[in-house]
Design a protein around this motif. Structure first.
Motif, short mmCIF file in Angstrom:
data_model
loop_
_atom_site.label_atom_id
_atom_site.label_comp_id
_atom_site.label_asym_id
_atom_site.label_seq_id
_atom_site.Cartn_x
_atom_site.Cartn_y
_atom_site.Cartn_z
N HIS A 1 0.83 -1.21 0.00
CA HIS A 1 0.00 0.00 0.00
C HIS A 1 0.87 1.26 0.00
N ARG B 1 -5.51 -6.78 -4.41
CA ARG B 1 -6.35 -6.24 -3.34
C ARG B 1 -5.72 -5.03 -2.68
N ASP B 2 -4.40 -4.98 -2.59
CA ASP B 2 -3.73 -3.83 -2.01
C ASP B 2 -3.71 -2.64 -2.96
N LYS C 1 -5.96 -1.91 -5.18
CA LYS C 1 -7.30 -1.35 -5.39
C LYS C 1 -7.47 -0.07 -4.58
N ARG C 2 -6.79 0.02 -3.45
CA ARG C 2 -6.89 1.22 -2.62
C ARG C 2 -6.11 2.38 -3.23
N VAL C 3 -5.16 2.08 -4.07
CA VAL C 3 -4.26 3.10 -4.60
C VAL C 3 -4.64 3.53 -6.01
N HIS D 1 -10.09 1.24 -9.48
CA HIS D 1 -10.54 -0.15 -9.53
C HIS D 1 -10.59 -0.65 -10.98
#
Length: 94
Positions: free
Chosen positions: A42, A76-77, A79-81, A84
């Motif tokens: 992240h 999955r990590d 996707k926050r950055v 999407h």
């Protein structure tokens, strides 16, 4: 040792200026995560996003760098950055 943010920006800068190829960038990003205190996917992704969005680099190079970052670390990590849709597009193309 330098922070994960400064190390990430350094290797991305080397990639942008063609001192590193895609495989070398992948290896460097993995090394940052392994060797640096506080480095995780992240934080590396946030540093990459910050550098890539603030630099005057071509859209093609920016996209290539983002694809490499996403492919190195679990989706999955990232996707926050990264957006999407971008992550899903990269996942579908691999």
């Amino acid at each position: 040792m330098a922070s994960p943010k400064s190390q990430t920006k350094r290797v991305l800068r080397e990639f942008v200026y063609e001192d590193l190829d895609g495989e070398e960038l992948s290896r460097e990003l993995k090394d940052i995560e392994r060797r640096t205190s506080g480095a995780n996917p992240h934080n590396i992704g946030m540093a990459a996003s910050s550098y890539l969005s603030s630099s005057s680099i071509s859209g093609e190079t920016e996209r290539e760098a983002k694809k490499i970052v996403v492919s190195v670390f679990p989706t999955r990590d990232m996707k926050r950055v990264f957006a999407h849709d971008f992550v899903e597009e990269v996942k579908d193309s691999t």
